[in-house]
Write a protein that holds these residues in place. Sequence first.
Motif, PDB file in Angstrom:
ATOM      1  N   SER A 284       0.513  -1.175   0.056  1.00  0.00           N
ATOM      2  CA  SER A 284       0.010  -0.002  -0.019  1.00  0.00           C
ATOM      3  C   SER A 284       0.832   1.307  -0.040  1.00  0.00           C
ATOM      4  N   ASP A 285       2.117   1.179   0.409  1.00  0.00           N
ATOM      5  CA  ASP A 285       2.816   2.570   0.511  1.00  0.00           C
ATOM      6  C   ASP A 285       4.110   2.215  -0.367  1.00  0.00           C
ATOM      7  N   ALA A 286       4.038   1.787  -1.580  1.00  0.00           N
ATOM      8  CA  ALA A 286       5.104   1.637  -2.289  1.00  0.00           C
ATOM      9  C   ALA A 286       4.634   2.093  -3.808  1.00  0.00           C
ATOM     10  N   THR A 287       5.931   2.834  -4.323  1.00  0.00           N
ATOM     11  CA  THR A 287       5.492   3.478  -5.630  1.00  0.00           C
ATOM     12  C   THR A 287       6.769   3.205  -6.708  1.00  0.00           C
ATOM     13  N   VAL A 288       6.548   2.886  -7.716  1.00  0.00           N
ATOM     14  CA  VAL A 288       7.762   3.093  -8.803  1.00  0.00           C
ATOM     15  C   VAL A 288       7.471   4.174  -9.558  1.00  0.00           C
ATOM     16  N   ARG A 289       8.505   4.992  -9.727  1.00  0.00           N
ATOM     17  CA  ARG A 289       8.277   6.353 -10.537  1.00  0.00           C
ATOM     18  C   ARG A 289       9.437   6.172 -11.682  1.00  0.00           C
ATOM     19  N   GLY A 290       8.825   6.529 -12.644  1.00  0.00           N
ATOM     20  CA  GLY A 290       9.654   6.456 -13.975  1.00  0.00           C
ATOM     21  C   GLY A 290       9.198   7.405 -15.100  1.00  0.00           C
ATOM     22  N   ARG A 291       9.761   7.344 -16.425  1.00  0.00           N
ATOM     23  CA  ARG A 291       9.105   8.279 -17.373  1.00  0.00           C
ATOM     24  C   ARG A 291       9.351   7.280 -18.594  1.00  0.00           C
ATOM     25  N   ILE A 292       8.570   7.895 -19.601  1.00  0.00           N
ATOM     26  CA  ILE A 292       8.378   7.184 -20.755  1.00  0.00           C
ATOM     27  C   ILE A 292       9.053   8.389 -21.900  1.00  0.00           C
ATOM     28  N   PRO A 293      10.300   7.765 -22.459  1.00  0.00           N
ATOM     29  CA  PRO A 293      10.667   8.665 -23.179  1.00  0.00           C
ATOM     30  C   PRO A 293      10.114   8.675 -24.553  1.00  0.00           C
TER      31      PRO A 293
ATOM     32  N   ASP B  44      12.981   5.593 -12.650  1.00  0.00           N
ATOM     33  CA  ASP B  44      13.932   6.227 -12.131  1.00  0.00           C
ATOM     34  C   ASP B  44      14.199   6.133 -10.505  1.00  0.00           C
ATOM     35  N   SER B  45      12.990   5.962 -10.038  1.00  0.00           N
ATOM     36  CA  SER B  45      13.419   5.252  -8.488  1.00  0.00           C
ATOM     37  C   SER B  45      12.302   4.451  -7.891  1.00  0.00           C
ATOM     38  N   ILE B  46      12.567   3.848  -6.820  1.00  0.00           N
ATOM     39  CA  ILE B  46      11.782   3.121  -6.247  1.00  0.00           C
ATOM     40  C   ILE B  46      11.572   3.728  -4.823  1.00  0.00           C
ATOM     41  N   TYR B  47      10.177   3.880  -4.437  1.00  0.00           N
ATOM     42  CA  TYR B  47       9.712   4.590  -3.094  1.00  0.00           C
ATOM     43  C   TYR B  47       9.103   3.580  -2.189  1.00  0.00           C
ATOM     44  N   PHE B  48       9.459   3.526  -0.879  1.00  0.00           N
ATOM     45  CA  PHE B  48       8.840   2.599   0.047  1.00  0.00           C
ATOM     46  C   PHE B  48       8.694   3.368   1.328  1.00  0.00           C
ATOM     47  N   ASN B  49       7.537   3.456   1.954  1.00  0.00           N
ATOM     48  CA  ASN B  49       7.222   4.352   3.186  1.00  0.00           C
ATOM     49  C   ASN B  49       7.483   5.761   2.836  1.00  0.00           C
ATOM     50  N   GLY B  50       7.433   6.162   1.806  1.00  0.00           N
ATOM     51  CA  GLY B  50       7.492   7.654   1.457  1.00  0.00           C
ATOM     52  C   GLY B  50       8.888   8.116   1.312  1.00  0.00           C
ATOM     53  N   LYS B  51       9.912   7.292   1.306  1.00  0.00           N
ATOM     54  CA  LYS B  51      11.234   7.610   1.029  1.00  0.00           C
ATOM     55  C   LYS B  51      11.857   6.768  -0.173  1.00  0.00           C
ATOM     56  N   GLU B  52      12.757   7.186  -0.951  1.00  0.00           N
ATOM     57  CA  GLU B  52      13.543   6.577  -1.732  1.00  0.00           C
ATOM     58  C   GLU B  52      14.516   5.465  -1.445  1.00  0.00           C
ATOM     59  N   SER B  53      14.367   4.130  -1.640  1.00  0.00           N
ATOM     60  CA  SER B  53      15.119   3.122  -1.314  1.00  0.00           C
ATOM     61  C   SER B  53      16.243   3.311  -1.919  1.00  0.00           C
ATOM     62  N   ASN B  54      17.527   3.198  -1.077  1.00  0.00           N
ATOM     63  CA  ASN B  54      18.895   3.397  -1.559  1.00  0.00           C
ATOM     64  C   ASN B  54      19.496   2.046  -1.411  1.00  0.00           C
TER      65      ASN B  54
END
Length: 118
Positions: free
Chosen positions: A62-71, A106-116
């Motif tokens: 419920s609190d995970a997001t994958v952000r990216g772009r479509i070139p 571009d990034s994977i977010y979990f619990n509101g912060k980017e997972s490094n």
Amino acid sequence: MNRYAIIDIGGKQLRVEPGRFYDVRRFAPLKDVSGSDTKVSIYRVSLIRRGSEISIGHPWLSDATVRGRIPHPCFGTKTVIQKIHSKKKTRRKVGYRENLVRFVVDSIYFNGKESNDC
């Protein structure tokens, strides 16, 4: 790599990593992809792995997001279908090409912060 996510996009489940691109089938929310660098957030994340820690959703986190772009939009390879009726001396050649979208993570977010990397 130490971090990746499994997402549901275009009717398939993909294992995605930040900085890589994937060709996925064009689906309803991505019908109007005409410009370049369209931002996309995907909330249907099934699993996230960060180092030795694994988070599994039921069915999604419920609190995970994958952000990216479509070139840019792209096309798959053309499939050629030939039908030959030898006795009737008829030939028919039809081609099919699937509409795809190149998706760059571009990034994977979990619990509101980017997972490094751990």
